[in-house]
Design a protein around this motif. Structure first.
Motif, PDB file in Angstrom:
ATOM      1  N   THR A 127       0.801  -1.232   0.000  1.00 51.52           N
ATOM      2  CA  THR A 127       0.000   0.000   0.000  1.00 51.52           C
ATOM      3  C   THR A 127       0.829   1.274   0.000  1.00 51.52           C
ATOM      4  N   ILE A 128       2.167   1.166   0.014  1.00 53.93           N
ATOM      5  CA  ILE A 128       2.989   2.355   0.257  1.00 53.93           C
ATOM      6  C   ILE A 128       2.714   3.475  -0.738  1.00 53.93           C
ATOM      7  N   SER A 129       2.620   3.169  -2.029  1.00 49.97           N
ATOM      8  CA  SER A 129       2.407   4.247  -3.001  1.00 49.97           C
ATOM      9  C   SER A 129       1.016   4.845  -2.857  1.00 49.97           C
ATOM     10  N   GLU A 130       0.044   4.007  -2.560  1.00 47.02           N
ATOM     11  CA  GLU A 130      -1.331   4.505  -2.416  1.00 47.02           C
ATOM     12  C   GLU A 130      -1.490   5.388  -1.185  1.00 47.02           C
ATOM     13  N   LYS A 131      -0.805   5.028  -0.095  1.00 45.96           N
ATOM     14  CA  LYS A 131      -1.005   5.732   1.174  1.00 45.96           C
ATOM     15  C   LYS A 131      -0.102   6.948   1.350  1.00 45.96           C
ATOM     16  N   THR A 132       0.949   7.063   0.535  1.00 46.20           N
ATOM     17  CA  THR A 132       1.894   8.150   0.763  1.00 46.20           C
ATOM     18  C   THR A 132       2.102   9.023  -0.471  1.00 46.20           C
ATOM     19  N   THR A 133       1.121   9.072  -1.345  1.00 47.56           N
ATOM     20  CA  THR A 133       1.155  10.014  -2.476  1.00 47.56           C
ATOM     21  C   THR A 133      -0.145  10.811  -2.486  1.00 47.56           C
ATOM     22  N   PRO A 134      -0.313  11.717  -1.522  1.00 44.61           N
ATOM     23  CA  PRO A 134      -1.566  12.475  -1.443  1.00 44.61           C
ATOM     24  C   PRO A 134      -1.680  13.472  -2.589  1.00 44.61           C
ATOM     25  N   SER A 135      -2.889  13.835  -2.912  1.00 42.62           N
ATOM     26  CA  SER A 135      -3.122  14.773  -4.013  1.00 42.62           C
ATOM     27  C   SER A 135      -2.548  16.155  -3.715  1.00 42.62           C
ATOM     28  N   TRP A 136      -2.356  16.470  -2.421  1.00 35.35           N
ATOM     29  CA  TRP A 136      -1.884  17.820  -2.075  1.00 35.35           C
ATOM     30  C   TRP A 136      -0.371  17.989  -2.226  1.00 35.35           C
ATOM     31  N   CYS A 137       0.384  16.906  -2.402  1.00 29.90           N
ATOM     32  CA  CYS A 137       1.837  17.014  -2.582  1.00 29.90           C
ATOM     33  C   CYS A 137       2.154  16.853  -4.066  1.00 29.90           C
ATOM     34  N   ASP A 138       2.730  17.888  -4.665  1.00 20.69           N
ATOM     35  CA  ASP A 138       2.931  17.908  -6.112  1.00 20.69           C
ATOM     36  C   ASP A 138       3.992  16.938  -6.584  1.00 20.69           C
ATOM     37  N   GLU A 139       5.075  16.799  -5.823  1.00 17.77           N
ATOM     38  CA  GLU A 139       6.207  16.002  -6.299  1.00 17.77           C
ATOM     39  C   GLU A 139       6.961  15.410  -5.117  1.00 17.77           C
ATOM     40  N   ILE A 140       7.383  14.168  -5.280  1.00 16.10           N
ATOM     41  CA  ILE A 140       8.125  13.466  -4.236  1.00 16.10           C
ATOM     42  C   ILE A 140       9.366  12.839  -4.856  1.00 16.10           C
ATOM     43  N   VAL A 141      10.502  13.019  -4.180  1.00 12.99           N
ATOM     44  CA  VAL A 141      11.731  12.305  -4.517  1.00 12.99           C
ATOM     45  C   VAL A 141      12.014  11.341  -3.375  1.00 12.99           C
ATOM     46  N   ILE A 142      12.354  10.099  -3.710  1.00 12.11           N
ATOM     47  CA  ILE A 142      12.645   9.103  -2.679  1.00 12.11           C
ATOM     48  C   ILE A 142      13.903   8.357  -3.075  1.00 12.11           C
ATOM     49  N   GLY A 143      14.761   8.039  -2.087  1.00  8.21           N
ATOM     50  CA  GLY A 143      15.994   7.349  -2.409  1.00  8.21           C
ATOM     51  C   GLY A 143      16.637   6.687  -1.209  1.00  8.21           C
ATOM     52  N   ASP A 144      17.771   6.023  -1.459  1.00  8.48           N
ATOM     53  CA  ASP A 144      18.455   5.298  -0.395  1.00  8.48           C
ATOM     54  C   ASP A 144      19.957   5.360  -0.582  1.00  8.48           C
ATOM     55  N   CYS A 145      20.675   4.848   0.422  1.00 13.50           N
ATOM     56  CA  CYS A 145      22.115   4.604   0.331  1.00 13.50           C
ATOM     57  C   CYS A 145      22.319   3.101   0.141  1.00 13.50           C
ATOM     58  N   PHE A 146      23.322   2.734  -0.634  1.00 13.37           N
ATOM     59  CA  PHE A 146      23.519   1.328  -0.979  1.00 13.37           C
ATOM     60  C   PHE A 146      23.746   0.456   0.255  1.00 13.37           C
ATOM     61  N   HIS A 147      24.276   1.042   1.333  1.00 12.01           N
ATOM     62  CA  HIS A 147      24.500   0.289   2.567  1.00 12.01           C
ATOM     63  C   HIS A 147      23.727   0.927   3.726  1.00 12.01           C
ATOM     64  N   ASP A 148      22.470   1.269   3.487  1.00 10.56           N
ATOM     65  CA  ASP A 148      21.667   1.915   4.523  1.00 10.56           C
ATOM     66  C   ASP A 148      21.554   1.072   5.787  1.00 10.56           C
ATOM     67  N   ALA A 149      21.569  -0.237   5.660  1.00  9.20           N
ATOM     68  CA  ALA A 149      21.391  -1.089   6.840  1.00  9.20           C
ATOM     69  C   ALA A 149      22.590  -1.049   7.778  1.00  9.20           C
ATOM     70  N   SER A 150      23.589  -0.230   7.467  1.00 12.49           N
ATOM     71  CA  SER A 150      24.679  -0.016   8.426  1.00 12.49           C
ATOM     72  C   SER A 150      24.135   0.481   9.762  1.00 12.49           C
ATOM     73  N   CYS A 151      23.010   1.197   9.728  1.00  9.84           N
ATOM     74  CA  CYS A 151      22.422   1.700  10.981  1.00  9.84           C
ATOM     75  C   CYS A 151      21.813   0.572  11.816  1.00  9.84           C
ATOM     76  N   PHE A 152      21.700  -0.632  11.232  1.00  3.23           N
ATOM     77  CA  PHE A 152      21.159  -1.781  11.959  1.00  3.23           C
ATOM     78  C   PHE A 152      22.268  -2.659  12.555  1.00  3.23           C
ATOM     79  N   LYS A 153      23.499  -2.194  12.488  1.00  2.00           N
ATOM     80  CA  LYS A 153      24.596  -3.080  12.888  1.00  2.00           C
ATOM     81  C   LYS A 153      24.440  -3.596  14.311  1.00  2.00           C
ATOM     82  N   THR A 154      24.196  -2.724  15.251  1.00  2.00           N
ATOM     83  CA  THR A 154      24.142  -3.171  16.640  1.00  2.00           C
ATOM     84  C   THR A 154      22.880  -3.970  16.943  1.00  2.00           C
ATOM     85  N   ARG A 155      21.819  -3.734  16.174  1.00  2.00           N
ATOM     86  CA  ARG A 155      20.555  -4.406  16.469  1.00  2.00           C
ATOM     87  C   ARG A 155      20.377  -5.718  15.716  1.00  2.00           C
TER      88      ARG A 155
END
Length: 526
Positions: free
Chosen positions: A302-330
């Motif tokens: 549901t992510i695209s349906e629930k987070t693209t409201p008509s009131w927001c004209d444009e959205i940019v979304i992205g990641d880092c190739f090793h984003d899960a580095s923040c999960f190292k300790t957990r």
């Protein structure tokens, strides 16, 4: 020092820099008590004949002490900072506003609003790595001046704890941000900003929060840059999940044997810093389902349906190739990551699919611990960060008017830290916000400038990918490695830089991928 006469707020004195003025500790919301919703701060903040001193940083919202160290550890380098940041429930809901000098009368500059990360439990607009002053200075030099704004918001148990005992759904920290955007719409014109051209951007927990705001029906901003996080990373908790969290808090505070009334009294009156210090530093808090506010849990489906409201004209979304580095300790801290990940994969997937994942991510018990860490990190990154981006960008609901653009960050961290050589979580912000320029190498500086220019063009409505580059539709911005920026097609990106792994994961189905991600985080499926 410089003074502005704001039509509604009164006279304010700010800090003057080379080409900007920064107004600090501007109250945007009125604190009405712990576990209660704040209200909009309206009207003058300086009385007639006086000037409000906006030259000193306001206090943080209460949080774990030295939380800034968690953040610096992710970036891999520290900046000079205050040893002991002041905290306050009553005064923590403040904004920092950075404006270009000598704004012409009647100017309506684009406004960029930063939502800080920090696991939903730490962070603040006075932290040096999140200061927008350098980015605003750069915007002026590039001929695309903007006004920069950053809000504090309530964190941890003070911002998100929910329970029947408290007669509360939590969500206070999220509603604080709603008030912040409403305050901007009323007052930013007095600083030379355009209330009809507001771009929100946030990273990690800030991106999760931003993705959550995008589920609301009220128009808050016009464009959004969602960096390394989405509502699926920490989705709204059910009543049962919040009850379990509340019980954990009660147990840590030794209140399990108390009556409900006694617990509420203790939670409401005990010093908030004493409460926080008695709890785990990175408590797993999150938003709550709340009828009329957050009505449904956002999933990969549901992510695209629930987070693209008509009131927001444009959205940019992205990641880092090793984003899960923040999960190292957990998550990535097992004696043998590969063996653990293989057990989790095989507990969820059929043998052929399990082997395809194991082979694609080169997960093998014979790997060195260093190799296992990186390969397992890439799988977890793809499940928790990359896959939501694919669903968001490729499965947009029919008829949506919101334009979607994508980026992926592959520039590797060069600081002498545990993330050296990896495109780790938070390193993109280290480049974008311009606060580490004296510490960066030439290729980092080159990419830093492109990131800022592209973001400023986006804020000005010129598009994240220019028409000369082929436009955003079907194209992806790739930042790094080696300081280069590339524009490639979505299919080309997945094949060349993700080894077809996005296609592989999507073939498994969103429910299976959710199940696999949960197994990796919380243990093999029984």
């Amino acid at each position: 020092m410089s003074t502005i006469s704001h039509p509604a707020l009164g006279s304010l004195r700010g800090v003057t820099f080379a080409s900007t003025i920064q107004y600090r500790n501007i109250p945007y919301a009125r604190f009405n008590g712990r576990f209660k919703e704040a209200t909009l701060s309206d009207g003058p903040i300086s009385s007639s004949g006086t000037v409000y001193d906006a030259t000193e940083w306001g206090p943080l919202c209460p949080q774990t002490k030295n939380g800034i160290k968690f953040d610096f550890a992710l970036a891999g380098v520290e900046l000079p900072h205050i040893d002991d940041y002041r905290m306050s429930e009553e005064e923590g809901l403040n904004a920092v506003i950075t404006v270009p000098k000598d704004i012409q009368a009647g100017a309506k500059l684009p406004v960029i609003v930063w939502i800080h990360g920090g696991y939903w439990v730490v962070g603040g607009n006075s932290w040096p790595q999140y200061d927008l002053q350098n980015l605003v200075e750069l915007s002026i030099r590039l001929g695309s001046p903007v006004i920069g704004v950053a809000f504090n918001y309530r964190l941890g148990v003070a911002g998100l704890l929910a329970s029947e005992d408290l007669e509360s759904n939590g969500n206070f920290g999220i509603k604080d941000q709603v008030l912040g955007f409403q305050w901007l719409q009323k007052h930013i014109a007095g600083f030379g900003g355009d209330p009809s051209n507001i771009t929100a951007f946030g990273e990690s927990a800030g991106a999760m929060l931003l993705s959550t705001l995008l589920q609301l029906s009220s128009a808050l901003f016009n464009k959004a840059l969602v960096m390394s996080g989405s509502a699926t990373l920490r989705p709204s908790k059910t009543e049962l999940q919040q009850k379990a969290l509340y019980n954990d808090v009660i147990n840590h505070l030794n209140l399990a044997e108390n009556t409900a009334k006694e617990r509420v009294e203790e939670l409401s009156t005990r010093n908030i810093e004493s409460i926080i210090s008695s709890l785990p530093p990175l408590l797993h808090v999150g938003p709550s389902l709340e009828p009329g506010f957050l009505d449904e849990i956002v999933t990969l489906e549901t992510i695209s349906e629930k987070t693209t409201p008509s009131w927001c004209d444009e959205i940019v979304i992205g990641d880092c190739f090793h984003d899960a580095s923040c999960f190292k300790t957990r998550v990535l801290n097992h004696e043998n990551n590969a063996a653990y990940f293989i057990a989790c994969i095989e507990s969820v997937l059929e043998p052929a699919s399990a082997q395809a994942i194991i082979n694609s991510y080169h997960i093998a018990a014979s790997n060195s611990p260093e190799e296992s860490l990186v390969h397992c990190m890439e799988l977890l990154t793809d499940l928790r960060w990359y896959l939501p981006i694919l669903h968001f960008a490729l499965d947009q609901k029919q008829g949506s008017s919101t334009a979607i653009s994508r980026y992926h960050f592959h520039q590797t961290n060069k600081f002498d830290c545990q993330w050296k050589g990896l495109a780790a979580h938070l390193f993109d912000i280290t480049l974008l916000l311009q606060n580490h320029s004296d510490l960066l190498q030439d290729d980092d500086l080159k990419l830093s400038k492109d990131m800022a220019e592209r973001f400023l063009n986006f804020a000005y409505g010129r598009g994240f990918v220019s028409e000369a580059e082929g436009g955003s539709e079907g194209n992806v911005v790739v930042w790094g490695p080696n300081g280069h920026t590339k524009i490639v097609s979505a299919d080309e990106y997945d094949e060349m830089l993700r080894n077809g792994r996005g296609r592989l994961l999507r073939s498994l189905g969103w429910e299976t991928c959710e199940e696999l991600a949960n197994a990796l985080q919380f243990g093999p499926k029984k």
